[in-house]
Design an enzyme around this catalytic site. Structure first.
Site, short mmCIF file in Angstrom:
data_model
loop_
_atom_site.label_atom_id
_atom_site.label_comp_id
_atom_site.label_asym_id
_atom_site.label_seq_id
_atom_site.Cartn_x
_atom_site.Cartn_y
_atom_site.Cartn_z
N ASP A 9 0.77 -1.26 -0.13
CA ASP A 9 0.37 0.00 -0.13
C ASP A 9 0.41 1.11 -0.18
O ASP A 9 0.42 1.84 0.89
CB ASP A 9 -0.85 0.02 1.32
N ASN B 21 0.28 7.64 2.49
CA ASN B 21 1.08 6.77 3.23
C ASN B 21 2.63 7.35 4.35
O ASN B 21 3.27 6.01 4.60
CB ASN B 21 1.07 5.27 3.42
N LYS C 284 1.65 4.64 -1.23
CA LYS C 284 1.76 5.44 -1.98
C LYS C 284 1.91 7.00 -1.36
O LYS C 284 2.05 6.72 -0.28
CB LYS C 284 -0.05 5.52 -2.05
#
Length: 407
Positions: free
Chosen positions: A204, A209, A206
């Site tokens: 995840d 984040n 990105k």
């Protein structure tokens, strides 16, 4: 070869509109072509953690009994003052909070149990807890300090990164200089390599984040989509992630390995250097088709090593992609990076957030900070148990000592 050359500002606006479009799909029933059609027709197939519009006032008055595991847990929701909303997600909000006794500041992620149970996401919540405990020993991964629960909510008490999301900084500045992008990419790569050494795929990565601490170092956060137990030869097949960052093998629902994280790093680096992802289009279907089939096009303005690294990270064939942290460390793009000093935080960040104090939220999106703090977050009464094994206090539990493998 056609590329949609949207401006960074237009892309940032478009990305905001697409925030609800992301996160995780469990079913793997359809062929890739059917999946593409579903992605275009039904954005709700994606549930991204930082989408908006939950934990509303109608939910805040729900069951506020404070549950505890059979452990020496002493930290509860009532031990904190909840000051400001600094983030939102599919299951709850992230708040800046101050521990009443120590007066230390934390980011507290508050999740709604009924939403988690309704969507059958218990496994991902417990996976996030597990990864947080195993990631205690890396400087560029957010640390977990406490977990506890009330009758209606789960609480993660985490490091507070007062510099805000890297996405917010890029949105304001449009592009980063190559030295600045190199610094962030190196710290992100170090964190990913550490997770891979623990047999964890992040899945995840990105800009939302990637957080900045008060000194300007990065902190990777949000581990709900991680996959544990994937060694150097391991594969998995769960379809999950955020559209702009999905690797071709994930989109095609093929089994994939750790190199899907290096693809995502390539997307992040491209965003930092050019202001948008490499295959972005305002058309969702075109963007996904671009990821699968469009050759990588790189505009002018970056160095030859940067271009080579992007081509090697954004290689559609995972077998030909850069495979591990060691290969990244030896790439010419990172020739100026002393990796030992980097991990020891001896490399000075190219940007230090300007802050007047811990409650200065100038680096957080007003879309978050202007939201009202939900009432009753600090109410804690009664006893019971709903998520066995969830509660954790670093003061009462030994630190997890697992170190990354050297494979």
């Amino acid at each position: 070869m056609v590329k949609n050359l949207r401006s960074p500002v237009a892309y940032a606006k478009m990305k905001g509109l697409m925030s609800y479009f992301s996160a995780l799909i469990k079913e793997r029933k359809a062929l890739a072509s059917d999946l593409m059609l579903k992605l275009v027709a039904s954005p709700k197939m994606y549930r991204r953690f930082d989408s908006h519009g939950f934990l509303g006032p109608e939910e805040d008055g729900a069951d506020t009994l404070c549950f505890r595991d059979a452990s020496p847990e002493k930290v509860t929701a009532a031990d904190f003052d909840y000051l400001k909303v600094i983030g939102t997600g599919s299951f709850g909000k992230v708040l800046l909070a101050r521990h009443k006794e120590s007066e230390k500041y934390y980011a507290v992620k508050v999740l709604q149990k009924h939403t988690i149970l309704q969507r059958k996401e218990q496994r991902h919540i417990m996976c996030e807890r597990s990864v947080l405990l195993r990631a205690l020993h890396h400087p560029f991964l957010v640390r977990l300090h406490y977990c506890f629960q009330t009758g209606g909510k789960l609480y993660f008490v985490l490091d507070y990164a007062s510099g805000g999301e890297l996405f917010y900084h890029l949105q304001r500045e449009h592009v980063f200089s190559e030295p600045r992008a190199r610094f962030y990419a190196a710290e992100i790569a170090s964190a990913l390599g550490y997770l891979h050494g623990l047999d964890i795929i992040y899945r995840d990565l990105k800009l939302e984040n990637v957080l900045l601490d008060r000194h300007g170092h990065i902190l990777l956060t949000d581990f709900g989509l991680c996959k544990e137990g994937i060694d150097v030869e391991g594969r998995t097949g769960t379809f999950c992630g955020t559209p702009e960052y999905l690797s071709p093998e994930v989109l095609e629902q093929r089994e994939y390995d750790r190199t899907t994280d290096w693809w995502a790093l390539g997307v992040v680096l491209h965003e930092m250097l050019y202001g948008q992802p490499p295959f972005f289009s305002e058309s969702r279907s075109r963007m996904l088709q671009n990821i699968l089939h469009q050759p990588l096009f790189l505009g002018p303005g970056i160095s030859k090593p940067a271009r080579d690294l992007l081509h090697r990270l954004l290689e559609k064939d995972p077998e030909k992609r850069l495979q591990n942290l060691a290969e990244l460390e030896s790439h010419p793009f990172f020739s100026s990076i002393n990796w030992t000093e980097l991990v020891e935080k001896k490399v000075r960040p190219p940007f230090k957030p300007s802050l007047s104090g811990p409650v200065d939220l100038v680096h957080f999106d007003p879309e978050f900070t202007q939201l009202p703090v939900p009432p009753s977050l600090g109410v804690c009464e009664g006893s019971g148990l709903a998520f066995p094994g969830f509660s954790y206090t670093s003061e009462n539990y030994p630190a997890v000592t697992s170190q990354p493998s050297q494979r």
